[in-house]
Write a protein that holds these residues in place. Structure first.
Motif, PDB file in Angstrom:
ATOM      1  N   ARG A 112       8.508   8.625  -2.639  1.00  0.00           N
ATOM      2  CA  ARG A 112       7.471   7.589  -2.237  1.00  0.00           C
ATOM      3  C   ARG A 112       7.251   7.586  -0.849  1.00  0.00           C
ATOM      4  O   ARG A 112       7.828   8.126   0.043  1.00  0.00           O
ATOM      5  N   THR A 113       6.035   6.905  -0.539  1.00  0.00           N
ATOM      6  CA  THR A 113       5.671   6.521   0.793  1.00  0.00           C
ATOM      7  C   THR A 113       5.999   5.087   0.803  1.00  0.00           C
ATOM      8  O   THR A 113       5.468   4.050  -0.042  1.00  0.00           O
ATOM      9  N   MET A 114       6.548   4.460   2.084  1.00  0.00           N
ATOM     10  CA  MET A 114       6.563   3.286   2.482  1.00  0.00           C
ATOM     11  C   MET A 114       5.529   2.771   3.365  1.00  0.00           C
ATOM     12  O   MET A 114       5.634   3.255   4.509  1.00  0.00           O
ATOM     13  N   ASP A 115       4.512   2.180   2.908  1.00  0.00           N
ATOM     14  CA  ASP A 115       3.438   1.981   3.870  1.00  0.00           C
ATOM     15  C   ASP A 115       3.346   0.342   4.142  1.00  0.00           C
ATOM     16  O   ASP A 115       2.443  -0.003   4.777  1.00  0.00           O
ATOM     17  N   LEU A 116       4.345  -0.396   3.745  1.00  0.00           N
ATOM     18  CA  LEU A 116       4.045  -2.067   4.195  1.00  0.00           C
ATOM     19  C   LEU A 116       4.730  -2.108   5.307  1.00  0.00           C
ATOM     20  O   LEU A 116       5.796  -1.355   5.730  1.00  0.00           O
ATOM     21  N   PRO A 117       4.122  -3.071   6.259  1.00  0.00           N
ATOM     22  CA  PRO A 117       4.786  -3.322   7.355  1.00  0.00           C
ATOM     23  C   PRO A 117       6.195  -3.801   7.490  1.00  0.00           C
ATOM     24  O   PRO A 117       6.542  -4.687   6.589  1.00  0.00           O
ATOM     25  N   LEU A 169      -4.165   3.394  11.496  1.00  0.00           N
ATOM     26  CA  LEU A 169      -5.403   3.185  12.150  1.00  0.00           C
ATOM     27  C   LEU A 169      -5.412   1.696  12.927  1.00  0.00           C
ATOM     28  O   LEU A 169      -5.077   0.983  12.545  1.00  0.00           O
ATOM     29  N   PRO A 170      -6.190   1.814  14.196  1.00  0.00           N
ATOM     30  CA  PRO A 170      -6.523   0.212  14.655  1.00  0.00           C
ATOM     31  C   PRO A 170      -7.118  -0.649  13.671  1.00  0.00           C
ATOM     32  O   PRO A 170      -7.794  -0.504  12.964  1.00  0.00           O
ATOM     33  N   GLY A 171      -6.259  -1.901  13.771  1.00  0.00           N
ATOM     34  CA  GLY A 171      -6.627  -2.938  13.008  1.00  0.00           C
ATOM     35  C   GLY A 171      -6.110  -2.875  11.618  1.00  0.00           C
ATOM     36  O   GLY A 171      -6.386  -3.839  10.837  1.00  0.00           O
ATOM     37  N   HIS A 172      -5.256  -1.794  11.362  1.00  0.00           N
ATOM     38  CA  HIS A 172      -4.407  -1.761   9.915  1.00  0.00           C
ATOM     39  C   HIS A 172      -3.151  -1.986  10.114  1.00  0.00           C
ATOM     40  O   HIS A 172      -2.505  -1.498  11.143  1.00  0.00           O
ATOM     41  N   SER A 211     -10.123   8.866   0.690  1.00  0.00           N
ATOM     42  CA  SER A 211      -9.993   7.342   0.472  1.00  0.00           C
ATOM     43  C   SER A 211      -8.661   6.565   0.750  1.00  0.00           C
ATOM     44  O   SER A 211      -7.559   7.503  -0.097  1.00  0.00           O
ATOM     45  N   ARG A 212      -8.296   5.842   1.331  1.00  0.00           N
ATOM     46  CA  ARG A 212      -6.864   5.246   1.369  1.00  0.00           C
ATOM     47  C   ARG A 212      -6.652   4.372   0.285  1.00  0.00           C
ATOM     48  O   ARG A 212      -5.708   3.476   0.210  1.00  0.00           O
ATOM     49  N   MET A 246       0.754  -1.378   0.009  1.00  0.00           N
ATOM     50  CA  MET A 246       0.086   0.092   0.039  1.00  0.00           C
ATOM     51  C   MET A 246       0.836   1.312  -0.115  1.00  0.00           C
ATOM     52  O   MET A 246       0.872   2.017   1.138  1.00  0.00           O
ATOM     53  N   CYS A 247       1.631   1.476  -1.273  1.00  0.00           N
ATOM     54  CA  CYS A 247       2.688   2.519  -1.252  1.00  0.00           C
ATOM     55  C   CYS A 247       2.088   3.447  -2.399  1.00  0.00           C
ATOM     56  O   CYS A 247       1.343   3.162  -3.103  1.00  0.00           O
ATOM     57  N   THR A 248       2.918   4.603  -2.366  1.00  0.00           N
ATOM     58  CA  THR A 248       2.713   5.601  -3.623  1.00  0.00           C
ATOM     59  C   THR A 248       4.135   5.876  -3.972  1.00  0.00           C
ATOM     60  O   THR A 248       5.061   6.290  -3.222  1.00  0.00           O
TER      61      THR A 248
END
Length: 296
Positions: A13-18, A244-247, A212-213, A1-3
């Motif tokens: 870029r954003t690094m959105d992966l855990p 966010l909680p749960g994400h 939106s995400r 989930m990156c851009t």
């Protein structure tokens, strides 16, 4: 989930992966660093120094994005979509696990032209990597140098480079689907093949897209912001994903790379701290991880 995007010779870029086994860190790997291909455990030496966002797993460096000393930039982004990986290694090819590709390319090729010439020799194999011994990760890749921005989408056994008129990638669906969704969303009177940044300068996105995400929403917001010449750090912040909680997916860091000066700017979102490192000034003989100094 990156851009990821390239604007005016600046990659961002954003690094959105855990981060699974270790956190993402700004890291430098010197020329002649020994990488290990996962499939056959063979070693190979990098021809170039590499600076990028990386993490260590099972003693191996996983590169999320980076630039080499020849000026080639590459980033991997998650791509759970229509893709092709060979089920088993192919004789006569250089067989790579998906995570191997970015390391192989940044260590071997000094330009997009060199990478494009070598792509027919490379095959991606449905294989896990050092960070997991069960799951096959799915990626596509942004590639850039001063000639332009390109995309590798592994939709067939033959890997190819596609130059992007709108230099933005997020995640699934495919690049063409992102473009078509934008055309449909704003009822834009333009064919898919003619869509360019200049087509988007005056459009207004619906409020639902602004918040939106989803990958398509992030793609649209980024493309429109680029068309409106917003600063790249502002663009990255508008697609930054909150924890966010749960994400599990949220933005761990965002980065920019100046393709001209080879300067990497790394912003740790959790620590709210930024580090700026020029690659040409680095001469560490061994891998070096850049840490923030303790706050007083």
């Amino acid at each position: 989930m990156c851009t990821a995007l390239v604007q005016n010779q600046i990659f961002g870029r954003t690094m959105d992966l855990p981060a699974l086994s270790s956190p993402w860190k700004l890291t430098y790997l010197p020329p002649h660093y020994q990488f290990t291909r996962y499939l056959d455990r063979t070693k190979y030496a990098s021809q170039y120094g590499i600076l990028g966002g990386m993490r260590v797993t099972d003693g191996e460096y996983l590169i999320g994005d980076g630039i080499n000393t020849a000026g080639l930039v590459m980033a991997e982004l998650y791509y759970k979509c229509r893709k092709f990986y060979a089920p088993t290694p192919i004789t006569g090819k250089i067989n790579l696990a998906p995570q191997d590709l970015i390391e192989w390319c940044l260590s071997h090729y000094g330009s997009v032209a060199e990478l494009a010439a070598a792509l027919p020799q490379l095959t991606l194999v449905a294989s896990p990597w050092f960070d997991t011994h069960a799951y096959v990760h799915e990626f596509h890749w942004l590639v850039a140098d001063q000639t332009g921005t390109y995309l590798i989408e592994p939709t067939s056994q033959e890997l190819t480079l596609r130059q992007l008129a709108i230099p933005v990638i997020t995640n699934a669906p495919s690049y063409d689907h992102h473009q078509q969704r934008l055309i449909n969303t704003v009822d834009l009177d333009v064919d898919l093949t003619d869509l360019k940044l200049s087509s988007l300068k005056n459009i207004q996105l619906p409020a639902s897209i602004q918040t939106s995400r989803t990958p398509s929403a992030r793609w649209m917001r980024t493309a429109v912001a680029m068309a409106q010449s917003r600063p790249i750090t502002e663009i990255l912040k508008q697609v930054q994903m909150e924890h966010l909680p749960g994400h599990d997916d949220y933005t761990h860091y965002w980065s920019t790379i100046d393709l001209g000066t080879q300067t990497y700017t790394y912003h740790d979102v959790d620590q709210h701290r930024t580090k700026i490192v020029p690659l040409p000034k680095l001469h560490y003989p061994n891998p070096h991880v850049f840490h923030f100094k303790p706050l007083n």
